[in-house]
Write an enzyme that holds these catalytic residues in place. Sequence first.
Site, short mmCIF file in Angstrom:
data_model
loop_
_atom_site.label_atom_id
_atom_site.label_comp_id
_atom_site.label_asym_id
_atom_site.label_seq_id
_atom_site.Cartn_x
_atom_site.Cartn_y
_atom_site.Cartn_z
N LYS A 1 -13.29 -33.87 38.84
CA LYS A 1 -13.57 -35.28 39.18
C LYS A 1 -12.83 -35.62 40.47
O LYS A 1 -11.71 -35.11 40.63
CB LYS A 1 -13.13 -36.20 38.04
N LYS B 1 -16.88 -36.63 40.37
CA LYS B 1 -17.95 -35.75 39.93
C LYS B 1 -18.72 -35.12 41.07
O LYS B 1 -19.20 -33.99 40.96
CB LYS B 1 -18.87 -36.47 38.95
N LYS C 1 -16.85 -26.75 34.30
CA LYS C 1 -18.21 -27.27 34.09
C LYS C 1 -18.62 -28.11 35.30
O LYS C 1 -17.84 -28.95 35.75
CB LYS C 1 -18.25 -28.13 32.82
N ASP D 1 -20.67 -31.15 37.05
CA ASP D 1 -21.13 -32.44 36.54
C ASP D 1 -22.66 -32.46 36.56
O ASP D 1 -23.29 -31.64 37.24
CB ASP D 1 -20.56 -33.59 37.37
N GLU D 2 -23.24 -33.39 35.82
CA GLU D 2 -24.69 -33.39 35.65
C GLU D 2 -25.43 -33.64 36.96
O GLU D 2 -26.59 -33.25 37.12
CB GLU D 2 -25.12 -34.42 34.60
N HIS E 1 -26.80 -30.46 29.00
CA HIS E 1 -26.33 -31.82 29.26
C HIS E 1 -27.50 -32.74 28.95
O HIS E 1 -28.64 -32.39 29.17
CB HIS E 1 -25.89 -31.97 30.72
N ARG E 2 -27.21 -33.93 28.44
CA ARG E 2 -28.30 -34.81 27.97
C ARG E 2 -28.45 -36.07 28.82
O ARG E 2 -28.96 -37.10 28.36
CB ARG E 2 -28.04 -35.21 26.52
N LYS F 1 -15.57 -43.22 26.06
CA LYS F 1 -16.09 -44.32 26.89
C LYS F 1 -17.57 -44.58 26.70
O LYS F 1 -18.11 -45.53 27.29
CB LYS F 1 -15.83 -43.97 28.38
N GLY G 1 -14.71 -39.77 28.40
CA GLY G 1 -13.56 -40.64 28.17
C GLY G 1 -12.51 -40.05 27.25
O GLY G 1 -11.70 -40.76 26.67
N GLY H 1 -12.78 -34.64 31.73
CA GLY H 1 -12.72 -34.64 33.19
C GLY H 1 -11.59 -35.54 33.63
O GLY H 1 -10.47 -35.10 33.95
N GLY H 2 -11.83 -36.85 33.54
CA GLY H 2 -10.78 -37.80 33.89
C GLY H 2 -9.52 -37.59 33.07
O GLY H 2 -8.39 -37.76 33.56
#
Length: 417
Positions: free
Chosen positions: A153, A155, A179, A181-182, A271-272, A312, A342, A364-365
């Site tokens: 991050k 991202k 990983k 990010d999307e 990833h969705r 989150k 989150g 991530g964060g």
Amino acid sequence: MEYADFLDESYEPGAEDLVCTFRIAPGEGLSVGEAAARVASESSNGTWAALSPESDVRQYSALACGIGGEGPHGTDITVAYPEALFEYGSLPQVLSCIAGNIMGMKAVDTIRLLDCDWPEGLADSFPGPQYGSDVRTEILDAGDRPPLATVPKPKVGLSTEEHVDIAEAAWRGGVDLLKDDENLTDQDFNPFERRVADALEARDRIEDETGERKDYLVNITAETDEMLRRAEYVADQGGSFVMVDIITCGWSGLQTVRRRTEDLDLAIHAHRAMHAAFDRLPQHGVSMRCLAQFARLAGVDHIHTGTAGLGKLENEDTPGINEWLRSDLYGHKDVLPVASGGLHPGIVDQLLDALGTNIMVQAGGGIHGHPDGTEAGARALRAAVEAHGDGESLETRAESVPELKTALDKWGTDSPR
Ligand code: CAP
Ligand code: MG
């Protein structure tokens, strides 16, 4: 052949029926039964006008065969579809039936596909996962601990050098998987091929250093032929995983990728992104439970299913979906659920209490936002997960792991808003 022929509450679904549960709110002037008949008709082989076909097309007709009680978001109905209606091995064809035109019919004010009960023939016509939760031991050294993943991050926007530096620090700190990010694919500031080559090279170095297997969930999301080319590149570079944004790529694209990953021996991380456009409203759309079912049949090995109210992001029924992903499905492998969004070390124990440890945990964060940086953030997350495995509280483990103490001081034990 008319709408009323598609309603039979005495019908008992058989082993060769796909049984779907919908939640509907009938359109103006229609009873639940009349609306249910229209759902069965329009999602199989009926239409608004009465028809008298010569040949016996009724064998392909669905039947609304169950009407439940009325709830706050509508009434649950059951529709049985004969397997012969479907093309084996084609998710788009199946979905064009059970989640097609009916989503926009006037006969229902709202309609939501809640659940599917799959017949063996149809389920077996799909490959299912290649690894499922076996990735924990066959590709990683996680054993029965949740594999840990991290998304660098911010991202997008980092250079390849920055991306790889973060990866090294996270792997060194105890994370198993880098990983993408999307929305990180092949942009100029961090081009796909160089990112993959440099990150996997770094992976090899850190594996030698830590003695632990590490890997990379590489986002290959793109036009389908390009996804195949990118998957081949990942395999050529010694990678073991590809990530696909399965909703935005679509089921056809995913099925094509699954064919190739079988040959390339790559596991698929699903990833969705965009799922909430389908599943957020309780009265309309397609439930995440069904999206996860389609993904298992298509053959993903991991899929994001939520964080049981922590974190989150809004989620529905994470424990129920995870249970289905592990349930017996005619010998298909399970799918490893991914909890993400989150998460930070201060809430991991609550997450594992709620969802068990047969999940992947992505932060991530919750790693890169650590006051002492990525490696410290990774150490804190790993310590939090291991403390849970040892039955020790976060606070006690923090006495011997300063990075965890720092994380608890910063984020406490509450979920971000
Ligand atoms: C999480 C994440 C994931 C979401 C996806 C993000 O980042 O990378 O994409 O978790 O949602 O972009 O928000 P953080 P879901 O760890 O920094 O929150 O898992 O619900 O599909
Ligand atoms: Mg993301």
